[in-house]
Design an enzyme around this catalytic site. Sequence first.
Site, mmCIF file in Angstrom:
data_model
loop_
_atom_site.group_PDB
_atom_site.id
_atom_site.type_symbol
_atom_site.label_atom_id
_atom_site.label_comp_id
_atom_site.label_asym_id
_atom_site.label_seq_id
_atom_site.Cartn_x
_atom_site.Cartn_y
_atom_site.Cartn_z
ATOM 1 N N CYS A 136 0.804 -1.238 -0.024
ATOM 2 C CA CYS A 136 0.131 -0.208 0.025
ATOM 3 C C CYS A 136 0.841 1.244 -0.001
ATOM 4 O O CYS A 136 0.445 2.045 -0.513
ATOM 5 C CB CYS A 136 -0.857 0.046 1.248
ATOM 6 S SG CYS A 136 -0.434 -0.511 2.720
ATOM 7 N N HIS A 250 -3.031 6.342 4.527
ATOM 8 C CA HIS A 250 -1.948 6.572 4.992
ATOM 9 C C HIS A 250 -1.361 7.989 4.467
ATOM 10 O O HIS A 250 -1.684 8.613 3.316
ATOM 11 C CB HIS A 250 -0.832 5.673 4.218
ATOM 12 C CG HIS A 250 -1.153 4.218 4.678
ATOM 13 N ND1 HIS A 250 -1.774 3.934 5.743
ATOM 14 C CD2 HIS A 250 -0.496 2.966 4.360
ATOM 15 C CE1 HIS A 250 -1.742 2.438 5.881
ATOM 16 N NE2 HIS A 250 -1.006 1.924 5.100
HETATM 17 N N1 LIG Z 1 -5.499 -3.381 4.410
HETATM 18 C C1 LIG Z 1 -4.573 -2.713 3.495
HETATM 19 O O1 LIG Z 1 -4.609 -1.584 3.160
HETATM 20 C C2 LIG Z 1 -3.759 -3.607 2.230
HETATM 21 C C3 LIG Z 1 -3.134 -3.058 1.400
HETATM 22 C C4 LIG Z 1 -2.466 -3.823 0.488
HETATM 23 C C5 LIG Z 1 -2.314 -4.871 0.586
HETATM 24 N N2 LIG Z 1 -3.228 -5.698 1.792
HETATM 25 C C6 LIG Z 1 -3.098 -7.076 1.728
HETATM 26 O O2 LIG Z 1 -4.421 -7.729 1.429
HETATM 27 C C7 LIG Z 1 -4.684 -8.753 2.151
HETATM 28 C C8 LIG Z 1 -5.848 -8.850 3.205
HETATM 29 O O3 LIG Z 1 -5.867 -7.487 3.811
HETATM 30 P P1 LIG Z 1 -6.888 -7.014 4.724
HETATM 31 O O4 LIG Z 1 -6.493 -5.645 5.262
HETATM 32 O O5 LIG Z 1 -8.094 -7.025 3.837
HETATM 33 O O6 LIG Z 1 -7.270 -8.055 5.872
HETATM 34 P P2 LIG Z 1 -8.274 -8.439 6.679
HETATM 35 O O7 LIG Z 1 -9.478 -7.440 7.020
HETATM 36 O O8 LIG Z 1 -7.712 -8.939 7.931
HETATM 37 O O9 LIG Z 1 -9.174 -9.522 5.860
HETATM 38 C C9 LIG Z 1 -8.445 -10.803 5.845
HETATM 39 C C10 LIG Z 1 -9.323 -11.883 4.823
HETATM 40 O O10 LIG Z 1 -8.541 -12.974 4.679
HETATM 41 C C11 LIG Z 1 -9.519 -13.959 4.916
HETATM 42 N N3 LIG Z 1 -8.620 -15.116 5.601
HETATM 43 C C12 LIG Z 1 -7.749 -14.873 6.604
HETATM 44 N N4 LIG Z 1 -7.502 -16.393 6.898
HETATM 45 C C13 LIG Z 1 -8.029 -17.254 5.836
HETATM 46 C C14 LIG Z 1 -7.832 -18.596 5.466
HETATM 47 N N5 LIG Z 1 -7.144 -19.093 6.547
HETATM 48 N N6 LIG Z 1 -8.647 -18.925 4.541
HETATM 49 C C15 LIG Z 1 -9.373 -18.281 3.739
HETATM 50 N N7 LIG Z 1 -9.507 -16.831 3.951
HETATM 51 C C16 LIG Z 1 -8.727 -16.397 4.869
HETATM 52 C C17 LIG Z 1 -10.276 -13.422 6.121
HETATM 53 O O11 LIG Z 1 -11.485 -14.287 6.123
HETATM 54 P P3 LIG Z 1 -12.343 -14.154 7.568
HETATM 55 O O12 LIG Z 1 -12.959 -13.022 7.732
HETATM 56 O O13 LIG Z 1 -13.304 -15.540 7.304
HETATM 57 O O14 LIG Z 1 -11.353 -14.617 8.702
HETATM 58 C C18 LIG Z 1 -10.746 -12.057 5.310
HETATM 59 O O15 LIG Z 1 -11.620 -12.190 4.544
HETATM 60 C C19 LIG Z 1 -3.447 -9.294 2.997
HETATM 61 O O16 LIG Z 1 -2.517 -10.111 2.049
HETATM 62 C C20 LIG Z 1 -2.713 -7.671 3.160
HETATM 63 O O17 LIG Z 1 -1.220 -7.858 3.243
HETATM 64 C C21 LIG Z 1 -3.849 -4.978 2.514
#
Ligand SMILES: NC(=O)c1ccc[n+]([C@@H]2O[C@H](COP(=O)([O-])OP(=O)(O)OC[C@H]3O[C@@H](n4cnc5c(N)ncnc54)[C@H](OP(=O)(O)O)[C@@H]3O)[C@@H](O)[C@H]2O)c1
Length: 343
Positions: A136, A250
């Site tokens: 990000c 950010h």
């Molecule tokens: N947040 C950001 O700004 C951002 C920016 C760039 C990239 N990312 C990347 O995007 C990804 C998600 O980030 P996020 O911020 O959206 O995180 P988040 O809000 O914690 O969401 C995580 C997601 O992954 C799912 N998940 C977790 N464990 C799993 C498993 N064992 N099997 C299947 N699904 C699973 C969760 O499902 P449940 O709800 O069922 O647990 C939820 O849908 C990460 O790789 C992160 O590094 C995030």
Amino acid sequence: MNREKHFRSNPRVAIVGASGAVGGELLRCLERRHFPVGEMQLFASARSAGKTLGFNGSKLVLREVTEASFAGIDLAFFSAGNGISRHFAPLAVAAGAIVIDNSSAFRMEAEVPLVIPEVNVERIGEHRGIIANPNCVAGIVCTALWPIHRRNRIRRLILATYQAASGAGAAAMEELRQSTRAFLDGRPFESRVLRHPYAFNLFSHDTPVDPVTGSNGEETKVMAETRKIFADPELRVLATCIRVPVLRAHAMAISLECERPIAPGEARAMLEDAPGLRVVDDAERNYFPMPKDASAIDDVLVGRIRRDVSDPTGRSIALFIAGDQLLKGAALNAVQIAEHVAF
Ligand SMILES: NC(=O)c1ccc[n+]([C@@H]2O[C@H](COP(=O)([O-])OP(=O)(O)OC[C@H]3O[C@@H](n4cnc5c(N)ncnc54)[C@H](OP(=O)(O)O)[C@@H]3O)[C@@H](O)[C@H]2O)c1
């Protein structure tokens, strides 16, 4: 039906991680940009199986992702962390899907394009099934600095970040809300998602610190990905990544040194013309980019464009930027990539 034709007109789309912070924004971006989804399938962990999410006026049921989830899928967005991407993205590709991955699992692999459409859209055509979406911070910084870099190469870049809770996902946002309430009520609060107390505090990004370089995991990603996106391995870059108690968007303080002298007015003109950016630089009112203004909008805000007086050669300028990392730093950029793949 010819698979390529079907994909181009009406792809069958899957989102893995649909219940997360990025997953929710992916759904909203696809909706509001009228992405021509033929069929949508939503996946997450077993914890979310059976829950529903709205998309284009319908309620869709979340299912647990499995190895069989990708049969018939043309386009799969992954936003469920590195482990899930590493395991399931190659299976999705083997099943015939193109994967756009928000995790860092494949970003630095030589054959995987790491794409910001405003910067290096031409890389999309090189994919072998997986296209990576940048970290990000790297995504926002590269979007903001490319208009300068492409005209007057940046040789050295120093940046400090002010990173919001949303960068750590939905649970971190909730932890910031709850710990702030507890702090104001004078109640004890035990952090569960982040390593340190978050309310009325800030701390170095909670990824492990490399004992050799002294940089943490986030900083290492930002530096390496910026070089890859700009296709400039010689770029000297130092990042200091800090989490601040802001819910969303950010901000970054940046100082950069170009190959040739650059005046602030020149830099401002380059930025004013650029897609995906909005210059917010009102010194008279002391009004500059802020997370509250950058939240939930597509543009990255750029301002405080001034000479870096610590460099007497006139080749350095300083600026301050803010961008919604759930949008340009994640979901929006991923959907922009998909638009280039699909049309
Ligand atoms: N947040 C950001 O700004 C951002 C920016 C760039 C990239 N990312 C990347 O995007 C990804 C998600 O980030 P996020 O911020 O959206 O995180 P988040 O809000 O914690 O969401 C995580 C997601 O992954 C799912 N998940 C977790 N464990 C799993 C498993 N064992 N099997 C299947 N699904 C699973 C969760 O499902 P449940 O709800 O069922 O647990 C939820 O849908 C990460 O790789 C992160 O590094 C995030």
